[in-house]
Design an enzyme around this catalytic site. Structure first.
Site, mmCIF file in Angstrom:
data_model
loop_
_atom_site.group_PDB
_atom_site.id
_atom_site.type_symbol
_atom_site.label_atom_id
_atom_site.label_comp_id
_atom_site.label_asym_id
_atom_site.label_seq_id
_atom_site.Cartn_x
_atom_site.Cartn_y
_atom_site.Cartn_z
ATOM 1 N N HIS A 90 8.488 29.838 -24.269
ATOM 2 C CA HIS A 90 8.223 31.976 -24.606
ATOM 3 C C HIS A 90 9.233 32.250 -25.883
ATOM 4 O O HIS A 90 9.527 33.508 -26.032
ATOM 5 C CB HIS A 90 8.939 32.648 -22.797
ATOM 6 C CG HIS A 90 9.090 32.185 -22.377
ATOM 7 N ND1 HIS A 90 8.879 33.361 -20.582
ATOM 8 C CD2 HIS A 90 7.460 31.420 -21.131
ATOM 9 C CE1 HIS A 90 7.952 32.530 -19.784
ATOM 10 N NE2 HIS A 90 7.726 31.372 -19.950
ATOM 11 N N GLU B 28 1.335 34.286 -13.536
ATOM 12 C CA GLU B 28 2.296 33.612 -13.064
ATOM 13 C C GLU B 28 3.628 34.164 -13.758
ATOM 14 O O GLU B 28 4.860 33.625 -12.926
ATOM 15 C CB GLU B 28 2.246 32.538 -13.561
ATOM 16 C CG GLU B 28 3.556 31.310 -12.825
ATOM 17 C CD GLU B 28 4.072 30.484 -14.203
ATOM 18 O OE1 GLU B 28 5.435 30.036 -13.421
ATOM 19 O OE2 GLU B 28 4.541 31.885 -15.548
HETATM 20 CO CO CO Z 1 6.035 30.719 -18.354
HETATM 21 ZN ZN ZN Z 2 4.426 28.520 -17.241
#
Ligand code: CO
Ligand code: ZN
Length: 323
Positions: free
Chosen positions: A297, A188
């Site tokens: 992240h 993804e």
């Molecule tokens: Co991500």
């Molecule tokens: Zn994600």
């Protein structure tokens, strides 16, 4: 939260999701009718029900780094896998698949690109070859899993929290409302790649992606309105999809009937599996349920356990009768 801990601590940068897939494969035993791993590595778990096909998806992969050059002093130079932030890597640790820990530091003050950083693995730097890291090897952020009251902090909540929610949903369903496909996707973070082939293989009528989303209720934030702990968010749009009204309504009506607090997510950028799924074939009515998460992240992504539990409750009620 032991399962969430196990999932988030597992090694799984995009393209190397097998450890995460193995954990999930163990967890689903006895709860499904059919499982399949497709060519790209997506895990498709089916629970038979009548009528329309509903696909739920969450991605197994996480962001990371990839070794590009090992220099003559054995320092490792690297580039990114997915949307890694330079300042989230600086002076922190990364972990390779064999558990080898590397320390990331700067070559120049105020680094702006990955080539301004390097990885120091002291044991290979002595030239003793204790650790065997090669060009092309990947690593993920190294961090602990922390629980504190209603909050959880870890690397890879994006999107192991989605995998966790799918697993808990699957386990709770006694009588499905749909022919259910629980799909644990790959890659993804590199552009919704796994979801694209998975959806093509299934041709679902409806789809709901489960992922994290930006929770900006922090100092200097405020661009997006979501608040940690005020409920999972029904996605309206992001940079990859405008969610289908039928799915938004299904989620909102179910939340109302079950008295579950929800929020609405409107993002001008970013993307999730829903972006790839909704344009599959002749089109799929697709929506998404998002977990508001701070510091996405980074090694310390932070989310609310009550939001996670409410997402399980909401999705379970959408899918069928529950325990
Ligand atoms: Co991500
Ligand atoms: Zn994600």
């Amino acid at each position: 939260m032991e399962l969430l801990k196990k999932l988030t601590q597992a090694f799984g940068p995009s393209g190397n999701e097998q450890t995460v897939r193995d954990i999930i494969t163990e967890e689903i035993k006895g709860f499904c009718d059919e499982t399949k791993v497709d060519t790209l590595g997506n895990l498709v778990v089916r629970k038979y029900g009548g009528g329309k096909k509903l696909m739920l998806s969450a991605h197994m992969d996480e962001i990371g780094i990839i070794a590009t050059v090992i220099d003559d002093k054995n320092f490792v130079h690297f580039s990114e896998i997915g949307g890694v932030k330079i300042n989230a890597l600086h002076s922190s640790k990364v972990k390779f698949i064999d558990g080898t820990i590397g320390i990331i530091y700067e070559k120049s003050e105020k680094p702006t690109k990955f080539s301004d950083l390097y990885i120091d693995i002291p044991n290979i730097c002595k030239g003793e070859g204790l650790y065997n890291i090669s060009v092309g090897d990947t690593a993920v952020m190294a961090s602990e899993f922390n629980l504190s009251g209603d909050f959880v902090s870890s690397k890879a909540l994006d999107d192991r929290v989605g995998c966790y929610i799918l697993l808990e949903t699957l386990k709770s369903i006694t009588k499905p409302n749909y022919d259910l496909y629980f799909v644990f996707t790959v890659q993804e973070e590199l552009g919704l790649r796994g979801a694209k082939t998975a959806a093509a293989g299934i041709s679902p009528d409806y789809a709901i992606a489960v992922d994290v989303t930006v929770c900006d209720d922090i100092p200097g934030g405020g661009k997006y309105p979501l608040v940690l702990g005020k409920g999972p968010a029904i996605k309206v749009k992001d940079g990859s999809v405008i969610c289908h009204p039928e799915i938004k309504r299904l989620l909102a009506d179910t939340a109302k009937a079950e008295r579950i607090d929800i929020q609405y997510e409107i993002l001008d950028k970013g993307g999730t599996d829903a972006g790839a799924i909704h344009t599959t074939g002749v089109g799929v009515a697709t929506g998404a349920l998002s977990i508001p998460t701070r510091y996405i992240h980074t090694a310390c992504e932070t989310a609310s356990i009550s939001d996670i539990k409410n997402a399980v409750k909401l999705l379970s009620k959408v899918c069928g009768d529950t325990l």
